[in-house]
Design a protein around this motif. Structure first.
Motif, PDB file in Angstrom:
ATOM      1  N   ARG A 243      83.165  29.023  45.446  1.00 28.06           N
ATOM      2  CA  ARG A 243      84.350  29.897  45.294  1.00 28.06           C
ATOM      3  C   ARG A 243      85.335  29.289  44.289  1.00 28.06           C
ATOM      4  O   ARG A 243      85.894  30.004  43.450  1.00 28.06           O
ATOM      5  N   TYR A 247      86.631  30.058  39.307  1.00 31.17           N
ATOM      6  CA  TYR A 247      87.845  30.008  38.486  1.00 31.17           C
ATOM      7  C   TYR A 247      87.618  29.322  37.137  1.00 31.17           C
ATOM      8  O   TYR A 247      88.438  29.471  36.229  1.00 31.17           O
ATOM      9  N   HIS A 254      87.262  36.611  38.825  1.00 35.26           N
ATOM     10  CA  HIS A 254      87.665  37.696  39.721  1.00 35.26           C
ATOM     11  C   HIS A 254      86.814  37.769  40.982  1.00 35.26           C
ATOM     12  O   HIS A 254      87.130  38.534  41.905  1.00 35.26           O
ATOM     13  N   GLY A 256      84.982  36.729  44.595  1.00 35.45           N
ATOM     14  CA  GLY A 256      85.543  36.169  45.816  1.00 35.45           C
ATOM     15  C   GLY A 256      84.513  35.566  46.745  1.00 35.45           C
ATOM     16  O   GLY A 256      83.424  35.156  46.325  1.00 35.45           O
ATOM     17  N   MET A 257      84.840  35.560  48.040  1.00 36.94           N
ATOM     18  CA  MET A 257      84.010  34.895  49.038  1.00 36.94           C
ATOM     19  C   MET A 257      82.662  35.579  49.241  1.00 36.94           C
ATOM     20  O   MET A 257      81.654  34.908  49.469  1.00 36.94           O
ATOM     21  N   LYS A 258      82.636  36.902  49.196  1.00 36.92           N
ATOM     22  CA  LYS A 258      81.370  37.602  49.393  1.00 36.92           C
ATOM     23  C   LYS A 258      80.368  37.222  48.301  1.00 36.92           C
ATOM     24  O   LYS A 258      79.184  36.965  48.573  1.00 36.92           O
TER      25      LYS A 258
END
Length: 337
Positions: A243, A247, A254, A256-258
């Motif tokens: 995760r 960045y 953009h 995320g966790m999924k």
């Protein structure tokens, strides 16, 4: 001689698979795409990889502590630094030859902590058993949290076999799948029970029994809470490292966790396919990124970035660990002379 030949063949097979997957991931790249790949890696925010490396190192430390917990029922309390260095050296060895690290970290700890290496084998089986369960859970959570995304991907990839022209699930395809799974289950039971006298079946049964023993051995641990905490914490840190890694590139910032769950699932499988995940990691991460609308070249670059971070930290700390182990235990060596 036979074992050495088999080990060599295994090494060649895994390395060959890794090289093939690297070639497969880059074979269709044009000159412009090659330049885009280079630019993507060059423009990555490498300073943002520092927390990624930090999360990975903490996960290795947590793994060392969990290993110590597994040794407590055996009556041993090894030095935490020795245990940590042994874990790191084990990872380093696995980059060269699959599963060599499991043997090497046991022999290293046996040498410096005077723990019989054969007694440590059971702890390794327990570790692998729980890591396997954790991987299954990660894959499960990946699926249930992204049914739509995975469903769309399945529709695209397997439409010829499981979908009809209206993109609705084909009942005939579903029934066929259930029948095949049922037949495979029956076949597995028949082989394991009725053909248990065969050598190859004996080996398969031994592996299954070893995993079961590993899972049930936790009942002998005094501090079960700490054991389960570190087991979960290790995988949480793996997830966090991915995760945070998003960045480092504009194309993935953009996500995320999924999406990190998906990368963790397929990345973990890649680490099993080839030594150190070489080739397989980059290839599978690239394919996962395509599902989330990240360009093929950008996805490949991200795969190389994450794999490079994971492999680089093991190479660096592995060499350091090999140098520090004799220094840390110099007094023990002097007393034993």
């Amino acid at each position: 001689m036979k074992k050495k030949l088999l080990s060599l063949l295994q090494y060649i097979l895994f390395l060959g698979l890794g090289i093939f997957l690297i070639w497969l991931s880059v074979r269709d790249l044009s000159a412009n795409e090659w330049q885009q790949l280079v630019n993507s890696l060059k423009d990555a925010k490498y300073w943002l990889m520092i927390p990624v490396l930090g999360a990975l190192m903490v996960s290795h430390w947590s793994r060392a502590i969990r290993w110590k917990i597994l040794m407590q029922p055996l009556g041993y309390q090894p030095n935490t630094l020795n245990t940590f260095f042994a874990v790191i050296v084990g990872y380093l060895a696995n980059l060269a030859i699959p599963r060599l690290g499991e043997v090497l970290k046991c022999t290293i700890l046996a040498r410096y902590e005077k723990i019989p290496a054969d007694k440590l084998v059971g702890t390794i089986v327990a570790e692998r058993a729980f890591d396997f369960i954790c991987l299954l859970l990660v894959i499960f959570f990946t699926i249930i949290t992204q049914v739509g995304v995975i469903g769309d991907f399945a529709n695209k990839e397997f439409s010829n076999t499981l979908q009809n022209k209206t993109s609705a699930l084909s009942w005939s395809g579903l029934i066929t799948l259930v029948i095949v799974l049922l037949l495979l289950t029956i076949a597995a039971w028949f082989v394991l029970v009725k053909l248990k006298h065969l050598t190859v079946v004996k080996k398969i049964r031994a592996v299954i029994f070893g995993i079961w023993q590993g899972l049930t051995s936790v009942r002998h641990i005094k501090n079960k809470g700490a054991f389960f905490f570190h087991t979960a914490f290790i995988w949480v840190l793996y997830l966090a490292s991915i995760r945070l890694g998003f960045y480092a590139m504009d194309a993935t910032s953009h996500l995320g966790m999924k999406e990190a769950l998906s990368v963790l699932s397929f990345g973990s499988i890649a680490m099993i396919l080839t030594q150190g995940g070489i080739g397989a990691y980059q290839y599978l991460v690239q394919k996962v990124m395509l599902v989330y609308k990240v360009q093929e070249v950008e996805g490949l670059a991200f795969g190389w970035l994450l794999w490079g971070a994971q492999t680089g930290i093991i190479l660096l700390t592995g060499v350091i660990s090999l140098g520090l182990l004799p220094y840390l235990n110099r007094n023990k060596s002097a007393r034993s002379v």
